[in-house]
Design an enzyme around this catalytic site. Sequence first.
Site, PDB file in Angstrom:
ATOM      1  N   GLY A 176     -19.570 -19.933   8.897  1.00 21.35           N
ATOM      2  CA  GLY A 176     -18.546 -20.793   9.471  1.00 21.35           C
ATOM      3  C   GLY A 176     -17.182 -20.156   9.310  1.00 21.35           C
TER       4      GLY A 176
ATOM      5  CD  GLN B  53     -11.947 -19.408   6.673  1.00 17.17           C
ATOM      6  OE1 GLN B  53     -12.714 -20.003   7.409  1.00 17.17           O
ATOM      7  NE2 GLN B  53     -12.375 -18.721   5.628  1.00 17.17           N
TER       8      GLN B  53
ATOM      9  CB  CYS C 214     -14.730 -19.481   1.076  1.00 16.48           C
ATOM     10  SG  CYS C 214     -13.425 -19.651   2.299  1.00 16.48           S
ATOM     11  CG  LEU C 215     -16.326 -15.462   5.663  1.00 18.98           C
ATOM     12  CD1 LEU C 215     -16.284 -15.400   7.185  1.00 18.98           C
ATOM     13  CD2 LEU C 215     -17.194 -14.337   5.119  1.00 18.98           C
TER      14      LEU C 215
ATOM     15  CG  HIS D 214     -16.551 -24.539   3.285  1.00 17.77           C
ATOM     16  ND1 HIS D 214     -16.730 -24.032   2.024  1.00 17.77           N
ATOM     17  CD2 HIS D 214     -15.727 -23.655   3.917  1.00 17.77           C
ATOM     18  CE1 HIS D 214     -16.041 -22.899   1.910  1.00 17.77           C
ATOM     19  NE2 HIS D 214     -15.440 -22.643   3.041  1.00 17.77           N
ATOM     20  CD  GLU D 215     -16.049 -23.003   7.733  1.00 14.95           C
ATOM     21  OE1 GLU D 215     -14.852 -22.700   7.851  1.00 14.95           O
ATOM     22  OE2 GLU D 215     -16.824 -22.346   7.010  1.00 14.95           O
TER      23      GLU D 215
ATOM     24  CG  HIS E 157     -11.137 -23.457   5.553  1.00 12.08           C
ATOM     25  ND1 HIS E 157     -10.440 -22.868   4.519  1.00 12.08           N
ATOM     26  CD2 HIS E 157     -12.398 -22.977   5.467  1.00 12.08           C
ATOM     27  CE1 HIS E 157     -11.254 -22.070   3.847  1.00 12.08           C
ATOM     28  NE2 HIS E 157     -12.456 -22.119   4.390  1.00 12.08           N
TER      29      HIS E 157
HETATM   30 ZN    ZN Z   1     -14.126 -21.155   3.761  1.00 14.27          ZN
END
Ligand code: ZN
Length: 186
Positions: A45, A50, A96-97, A138-139, A142
């Site tokens: 995701g 991000q 998380c990226l 989670h997304e 953000h």
């Molecule tokens: Zn993340």
Amino acid sequence: MSLPIYSCFHPILREKTKEVEEITPEIIKLAQDMIVTMHQADGVGLAANQVGKLHSIVTINTAAFEDAKVKYKDLVLINPVITYFSEEEINYKEGCLSVPTIHENVDRPRSITLTYYDLLGKEHTIEDDDYFARVAQHELDHLQGIIFTDLISPMKKTLIKSKMRKIQKGELLPEYQFVDQNDIVL
Ligand code: ZN
């Protein structure tokens, strides 16, 4: 085109994104680039902030995951909103990226109902649980400037402190293109 991913220490990760008012060619291109970026970084995701863009857009790809009941391939969520959270919560490991190398357990509602618009401007509703509900929450966090490490226990926060400091100093870098808080992006 693959885009660089911003570190959790970059201020844009703490900003709230704005609703998309019109699906322009730029929005479509951004969504396509987010899908490419998500795949290249091996993520499930990605949220637009991000990649440095303050639009309410999320991409999700749970196609490769066996524990995903319904598999969503390269799903683009425009202006997603969660309209229902179950009372029942489950504890599950997240990564998380924007927070390379950190994986920690987080409590979240098990099931959700989510509405969003697709790239044609059509509204959809998804009711799902477990894996998809986890990734979507989670997304969507953000988009509100929330990072999963905000949600872990104080004890765990202490335990990951030294790793977090390394990420902050730019000493722990992922293999994908990464923007830390000191980089200026034009
Ligand atoms: Zn993340």
